[in-house]
Design an enzyme around this catalytic site. Sequence first.
Site, PDB file in Angstrom:
ATOM      1  N   GLU A 102       0.847  -1.208   0.000  1.00 13.64           N
ATOM      2  CA  GLU A 102       0.000   0.000   0.000  1.00 13.64           C
ATOM      3  C   GLU A 102       0.874   1.246   0.000  1.00 13.64           C
ATOM      4  OE1 GLU A 102      -2.226  -1.580   3.250  1.00 13.64           O
ATOM      5  OE2 GLU A 102      -4.093  -1.530   2.096  1.00 13.64           O
ATOM      6  N   GLU A 122      -3.376 -10.081   3.419  1.00 13.30           N
ATOM      7  CA  GLU A 122      -4.267  -9.811   4.560  1.00 13.30           C
ATOM      8  C   GLU A 122      -5.392 -10.828   4.719  1.00 13.30           C
ATOM      9  OE1 GLU A 122      -3.020  -7.577   2.588  1.00 13.30           O
ATOM     10  OE2 GLU A 122      -2.624  -5.695   3.616  1.00 13.30           O
TER      11      GLU A 122
HETATM   12  N1  CAA Z   1       3.718  -8.114  11.864  1.00 15.21           N
HETATM   13  C1  CAA Z   1       4.349  -8.556  12.959  1.00 15.21           C
HETATM   14  N2  CAA Z   1       5.253  -9.546  12.954  1.00 15.21           N
HETATM   15  C2  CAA Z   1       5.525 -10.107  11.767  1.00 15.21           C
HETATM   16  C3  CAA Z   1       4.907  -9.698  10.576  1.00 15.21           C
HETATM   17  C4  CAA Z   1       3.973  -8.643  10.656  1.00 15.21           C
HETATM   18  N3  CAA Z   1       3.366  -8.179   9.569  1.00 15.21           N
HETATM   19  N4  CAA Z   1       5.389 -10.440   9.574  1.00 15.21           N
HETATM   20  C5  CAA Z   1       6.277 -11.279  10.103  1.00 15.21           C
HETATM   21  N5  CAA Z   1       6.366 -11.078  11.426  1.00 15.21           N
HETATM   22  C6  CAA Z   1       7.266 -11.751  12.365  1.00 15.21           C
HETATM   23  C7  CAA Z   1       6.990 -13.236  12.458  1.00 15.21           C
HETATM   24  O1  CAA Z   1       6.014 -13.503  13.424  1.00 15.21           O
HETATM   25  C8  CAA Z   1       8.347 -13.762  12.850  1.00 15.21           C
HETATM   26  O2  CAA Z   1       8.501 -13.506  14.224  1.00 15.21           O
HETATM   27  P1  CAA Z   1       9.173 -14.601  15.182  1.00 15.21           P
HETATM   28  O3  CAA Z   1      10.557 -14.777  14.635  1.00 15.21           O
HETATM   29  O4  CAA Z   1       9.097 -13.973  16.501  1.00 15.21           O
HETATM   30  O5  CAA Z   1       8.365 -15.820  15.020  1.00 15.21           O
HETATM   31  C9  CAA Z   1       9.321 -12.842  12.130  1.00 15.21           C
HETATM   32  O6  CAA Z   1       8.573 -11.673  11.822  1.00 15.21           O
HETATM   33  C10 CAA Z   1       9.868 -13.424  10.826  1.00 15.21           C
HETATM   34  O7  CAA Z   1       8.774 -13.903  10.051  1.00 15.21           O
HETATM   35  P2  CAA Z   1       8.842 -15.303   9.285  1.00 15.21           P
HETATM   36  O8  CAA Z   1       9.393 -16.331  10.179  1.00 15.21           O
HETATM   37  O9  CAA Z   1       7.509 -15.524   8.707  1.00 15.21           O
HETATM   38  O10 CAA Z   1       9.930 -14.969   8.174  1.00 15.21           O
HETATM   39  P3  CAA Z   1       9.955 -15.425   6.658  1.00 15.21           P
HETATM   40  O11 CAA Z   1      11.185 -14.846   6.083  1.00 15.21           O
HETATM   41  O12 CAA Z   1       9.723 -16.881   6.535  1.00 15.21           O
HETATM   42  O13 CAA Z   1       8.701 -14.715   5.948  1.00 15.21           O
HETATM   43  C11 CAA Z   1       7.227 -12.899   5.419  1.00 15.21           C
HETATM   44  C12 CAA Z   1       8.649 -13.322   5.855  1.00 15.21           C
HETATM   45  C13 CAA Z   1       6.942 -13.431   4.003  1.00 15.21           C
HETATM   46  C14 CAA Z   1       7.176 -11.409   5.438  1.00 15.21           C
HETATM   47  C15 CAA Z   1       6.187 -13.517   6.399  1.00 15.21           C
HETATM   48  O14 CAA Z   1       6.580 -13.225   7.720  1.00 15.21           O
HETATM   49  C16 CAA Z   1       4.797 -12.999   6.225  1.00 15.21           C
HETATM   50  O15 CAA Z   1       4.081 -13.473   5.366  1.00 15.21           O
HETATM   51  N6  CAA Z   1       4.395 -12.033   7.076  1.00 15.21           N
HETATM   52  C17 CAA Z   1       3.063 -11.516   7.106  1.00 15.21           C
HETATM   53  C18 CAA Z   1       2.863 -10.488   6.052  1.00 15.21           C
HETATM   54  C19 CAA Z   1       1.474  -9.907   6.157  1.00 15.21           C
HETATM   55  O16 CAA Z   1       0.499 -10.579   6.441  1.00 15.21           O
HETATM   56  N7  CAA Z   1       1.401  -8.599   5.892  1.00 15.21           N
HETATM   57  C20 CAA Z   1       0.163  -7.911   5.981  1.00 15.21           C
HETATM   58  C21 CAA Z   1      -0.014  -7.389   7.375  1.00 15.21           C
HETATM   59  S1  CAA Z   1      -1.599  -6.712   7.642  1.00 15.21           S
HETATM   60  C22 CAA Z   1      -1.568  -5.244   6.859  1.00 15.21           C
HETATM   61  O17 CAA Z   1      -0.599  -4.816   6.314  1.00 15.21           O
HETATM   62  C23 CAA Z   1      -2.883  -4.537   6.952  1.00 15.21           C
HETATM   63  C24 CAA Z   1      -3.008  -3.377   6.085  1.00 15.21           C
HETATM   64  O18 CAA Z   1      -3.536  -3.433   5.018  1.00 15.21           O
HETATM   65  C25 CAA Z   1      -2.571  -2.091   6.589  1.00 15.21           C
END
Ligand code: CAA
Length: 695
Positions: A102, A122
């Site tokens: 975004e 999301e």
């Molecule tokens: N918020 C908080 N913590 C997050 C996070 C997030 N968006 N994304 C990842 N983390 C944390 C994980 O919980 C993990 O923490 P721990 O080590 O304590 O377990 C750490 O970051 C590393 O994450 P991964 O182990 O998943 O690392 P990866 O390299 O395998 O994957 C990633 C990285 C692809 C970014 C994956 O973490 C992921 O898919 N994250 C979620 C992304 C997501 O859903 N984004 C949208 C958020 S909602 C939003 O943005 C709403 C909006 O429209 C405003």
Amino acid sequence: MVDYSVHGQVAVLEVNNPPVNAFSHNVRVGLDRSIDKAIKDTNVKAIVICGKGRTFPAGADIREFDQPHKEPSLTLVFEKLEKTTKPVVAAIHGTCLGGGLECALFCHYRIAQKTARVGFPEVQIGILPGAAGTQRLPRLTGLHVAMDMITSGRHIFAPEALKYGIIDEMFTGDVINAGIKFAKSVMNKPLEDRCLMNKTVKDADQADQIADEFMSLVKRKYKGFEAPIDCVKAVKASATLPYREGLKMESRLMQKLLLSGQSAAQRYAFFSERAVSRWKMPGGNFQTAKPLPIKSTAVIGAGTMGTGIAVCLLNAGYQVYLLEQNQKFLENGVKTIRGIIEGSVRLGKTPMAVAQKAATLLKPTMKYEDLADVDLVIEAVYENLSLKREIFSKLDKLCKPTTLLCSNTSSLDIDRIGTATKRGDKVAGMHFFAPAYYMRLLENIYSTQTSPTTAATIMDVGRKIGKVSVLVKSCQGFLANRMRGPFAVEAYFLLEEGSTPQEVDSVMENLGMPMGPFKTGDLSGLDIGYKIQTELAKSKGVELSVDSKFLMGERISTLTRTMYDNGRLGRKTGKGWYRYEKPGGKLATPDEEEILERLMYSCINEGFKILEEGVAATPEDIDISWIYGFSWPKYLGGPMYYANRIGLDKIYQRICYYHENFPYSSHWIPSRLLLKLSENKVPMSQWCSGTDSKL
Ligand code: CAA
């Protein structure tokens, strides 16, 4: 939280919030200030936004969703970007997701490294892209692509993003340098045409048709989930409402979803999936034990499980010796493997290059000697302890001393397999779920002898082959099947007491499971339950007869045998539970609540026993096993999460009630841990093995 630097006339705003540069409150504040600073600085003629370390921001900070909202909101900060008269460039690497994408969509330009991924995931945590993503992406790509990306949550790589116009250019090399170079090239160009808010959606005239198409798709594909439906509504609004009105609609739907129980459960599942990788066992944990390097592997047995496991290993680039006892079985196995991989290429799930490499990595053999130098063996022959012991003893003598020997057994004691060798520390269970190339759960099992290094290695292999791996202690049925046991048994008892398979199945399907226990039984084959029952009886020295209703004082169902004797083995014989006529039993049909309680509460009780005994270390291990092993709906979080939602008091009371009524089913003996947790009102975050000794 945001590193600010000026390079000539270009300000670089580098988000610095490891590990994934999520937009936590501090980052929003930092970004807001940095944008103001860059706008005010008259020397600055262009702005670059990027992420420090491994990635561009991967979205909002999901951990903050349960806390009261603190200003500034993402949209408020991002709007400043679009309004400024200085061109803003998003220089993307790593994963640009959710709020990260975004942010990029508020910038005037987007460039990305070839290996970068963008997406709106999301929907997978039960919400929608709520910082204008649903209104902005369609203005760039059209409705079709936006609906697809936002309702599926899939990530796309830079080349595909370039094709859809989501990014303007791809680059190689350093992010900041590329950002600055691009920013200089657009410094004096007009910006009106670069503001997405001023654009219209190109296929807006087909909004009704496209929205209808996606609505029926998501209702079918994501049955029971609320977020995909609201995603379709919000994206459609980008074409039918003015920008500001569309934003209001997005915001209303986002608030509704945020408050729904589904999103909280899906967020819990998100963090649980990560928590289970932080495994521990007596003598070591994920931090202290280091995995051994694994290059070559072997799979013994080319049946359904063996071939599925081989596909997982091959796709991840491991060399695989596939061993069978005769030429015909071996050829069939190779054919099956090729078929699965080719099918996956046709569906676009496996790249052709991976498939071609896999073909060269597969080594079919009938000679045990060929396995002498492999690093890891996974045995996948049928469930027979003496056969497995024989194989392990042979492997022990033949394989190099460092080879890890694992069994894909779904229930046999790993200790008893390990004692057939002189390397018990290198013996473990790797229990895949059928179909192994598709189901994401891998249950790794340690025995009393398994070393933490072995555990670390199989957990690492699990991660590399794309599985969600859970580590558990060996016991009858391990975590998943042991806890699922009462579910299947109670389902049979319900039938004996007058319910129909359809009634029982529909209760569980209404709860959100893709299939009830009888449809699942038909799918996996009803002979499996019969064989497990007879093996168990045999191991206890008991001969079961047609009408045996008890085994060692435990109630058992006679239906298992009846179905087997009648050749009603499920889908594979064309008849199983679903060709049974409705029994005209005299017993009253249990109501839906009882079906649900007897199936779920019995498992939940077992889950607490599994925790109590340390078979699983945390409730997350259990819930993730259900989500990925049994397709438990993520929006319910998992059975332990579900139990917490219902309340342990109620669960405990009902378990006592069923225990009184069904004294011959030991799975109703209430868990001691459950009682203690419910009496002491212990919050779920503190449930774990060992909790009861502290209470
Ligand atoms: N918020 C908080 N913590 C997050 C996070 C997030 N968006 N994304 C990842 N983390 C944390 C994980 O919980 C993990 O923490 P721990 O080590 O304590 O377990 C750490 O970051 C590393 O994450 P991964 O182990 O998943 O690392 P990866 O390299 O395998 O994957 C990633 C990285 C692809 C970014 C994956 O973490 C992921 O898919 N994250 C979620 C992304 C997501 O859903 N984004 C949208 C958020 S909602 C939003 O943005 C709403 C909006 O429209 C405003």
